[in-house]
Design a protein around this motif. Structure first.
Motif, short mmCIF file in Angstrom:
data_model
loop_
_atom_site.label_atom_id
_atom_site.label_comp_id
_atom_site.label_asym_id
_atom_site.label_seq_id
_atom_site.Cartn_x
_atom_site.Cartn_y
_atom_site.Cartn_z
N ASP A 13 0.86 -1.19 0.00
CA ASP A 13 0.00 0.00 0.00
C ASP A 13 0.89 1.23 0.00
OD1 ASP A 13 -1.76 2.08 0.45
OD2 ASP A 13 -2.60 1.25 2.31
N TRP B 160 -8.46 -6.14 -4.82
CA TRP B 160 -7.76 -5.01 -4.22
C TRP B 160 -8.00 -4.98 -2.71
CZ3 TRP B 160 -8.74 -0.14 -1.98
CH2 TRP B 160 -7.64 0.72 -1.98
N MET C 98 -5.24 -5.14 0.27
CA MET C 98 -5.13 -4.05 1.24
C MET C 98 -5.20 -4.57 2.68
SD MET C 98 -4.68 -0.99 0.00
CE MET C 98 -5.38 0.14 1.22
N TYR D 5 -5.67 -1.68 8.46
CA TYR D 5 -6.71 -1.63 7.44
C TYR D 5 -7.87 -0.75 7.89
CZ TYR D 5 -10.28 -3.24 4.15
OH TYR D 5 -11.26 -3.29 3.20
N CYS E 281 -12.33 1.39 1.10
CA CYS E 281 -11.34 0.39 0.69
C CYS E 281 -11.99 -0.86 0.11
CB CYS E 281 -10.47 0.01 1.88
SG CYS E 281 -9.32 1.31 2.31
#
Length: 131
Positions: free
Chosen positions: A18, A58, A62, A119, A130
């Motif tokens: 990230d 994705w 993440m 996260y 996200c």
């Protein structure tokens, strides 16, 4: 099966990170400085097609640190760190230590706790979504 257009870089391990996370950026920058030989391919998750060929979404990428080893196997969490460390001067001993003593399983719950907090924190900044 290897694609006929593959290059020598296809055999390097690949790190997915990230690039907008300050902690991640600092850690990856340290690793990149040590990777003078270019042994690792570094992919920022915020770049287009960064996850191509991984099977990861994705959001999955993440949530945990991932890397693909030279053989194409995907690793995450502590196991992924040990793959990365094994290619870096000054860090190889840590990879050997963690793997050799079977500490990957012992350290994984701590990593999961940290990754979940990271996260949640990253995804709550400025209402960033996200998903």
């Amino acid at each position: 099966m290897v694609d006929s257009q593959s290059t020598s870089t296809d055999t390097r391990p690949t790190v997915f990170f990230d690039g907008q996370c300050p902690v991640c950026r600092r850690e990856i920058a340290l690793y990149q400085r040590l990777d003078r030989a270019g042994a690792i391919e570094w992919r920022d998750l915020h770049e287009p097609n960064s996850l191509e060929g991984t099977g990861l979404t994705w959001e999955q990428a993440m949530q945990r640190f991932h890397c693909r080893d030279r053989d194409g196997s995907l690793h995450s969490g502590v196991a992924a760190f040990t793959v990365v460390w094994s290619y870096l001067p000054y860090w190889r001993w840590l990879s050997w230590f963690v793997r050799g003593l079977g500490l990957t399983r012992v350290l994984e719950p701590f990593y999961r706790w940290y990754a979940r907090r990271r996260y949640q924190r990253v995804c709550s900044i400025d209402g960033k979504d996200c998903k």
